[in-house]
Design a protein around this motif. Structure first.
Motif, PDB file in Angstrom:
ATOM      1  N   VAL A   1       4.701 -43.199 -12.946  1.00 57.05           N
ATOM      2  CA  VAL A   1       5.614 -42.081 -13.126  1.00 57.05           C
ATOM      3  C   VAL A   1       5.035 -41.180 -14.196  1.00 57.05           C
ATOM      4  O   VAL A   1       4.789 -41.607 -15.322  1.00 57.05           O
ATOM      5  N   VAL A   2       4.835 -39.949 -13.850  1.00 60.46           N
ATOM      6  CA  VAL A   2       4.273 -38.980 -14.782  1.00 60.46           C
ATOM      7  C   VAL A   2       5.388 -38.013 -15.155  1.00 60.46           C
ATOM      8  O   VAL A   2       5.966 -37.365 -14.289  1.00 60.46           O
ATOM      9  N   PRO A   3       5.718 -37.905 -16.460  1.00 57.28           N
ATOM     10  CA  PRO A   3       6.784 -36.982 -16.858  1.00 57.28           C
ATOM     11  C   PRO A   3       6.327 -35.539 -16.710  1.00 57.28           C
ATOM     12  O   PRO A   3       5.150 -35.220 -16.901  1.00 57.28           O
ATOM     13  N   LEU A   4       7.273 -34.661 -16.339  1.00 59.43           N
ATOM     14  CA  LEU A   4       6.934 -33.254 -16.179  1.00 59.43           C
ATOM     15  C   LEU A   4       6.768 -32.562 -17.530  1.00 59.43           C
ATOM     16  O   LEU A   4       5.909 -31.703 -17.689  1.00 59.43           O
ATOM     17  N   LYS A   5       7.627 -32.922 -18.480  1.00 62.54           N
ATOM     18  CA  LYS A   5       7.534 -32.360 -19.828  1.00 62.54           C
ATOM     19  C   LYS A   5       7.257 -33.493 -20.790  1.00 62.54           C
ATOM     20  O   LYS A   5       7.833 -34.561 -20.684  1.00 62.54           O
TER      21      LYS A   5
END
Length: 93
Positions: A72-76
């Motif tokens: 999971v890659v955070p957007l911010k």
């Protein structure tokens, strides 16, 4: 006025009519059996196609339901030192 019919001729006509009827019925039965076999073959092909599709669907559902480690890659990115000021406040206030 008398009509004379030879008994042998009458028996011959009856025999040929009977033979014609039997042959006609045998051809009808053969044709219907051929159609039944063709329909059964189509039905078996349809059932095998349905089973293949159900197998594919079950495999896809199993893949979707199995827990897979998905990154999971955070957007911010949150900055750890920055406070959450201004959250929950309207711009008109």
């Amino acid at each position: 006025m008398h009509i004379t019919v030879h008994l042998g001729l009458l028996a011959l006509v009856v025999f040929f009519a009977f033979a014609f009827g039997v042959i006609f019925r045998l051809l009808q039965v053969r044709s219907l059996r051929r159609q039944i076999l063709e329909l059964e073959k189509d039905k078996m092909q349809d059932h095998s196609e349905i089973l293949q599709l159900q197998r594919k669907l079950a495999e896809q559902q199993q893949r979707l339901n199995s827990p897979v480690a998905t990154p999971v890659v955070p957007l911010k990115e949150k900055e750890s030192g920055k406070s959450d000021e201004g959250k929950g406040i309207r711009a008109t206030q």
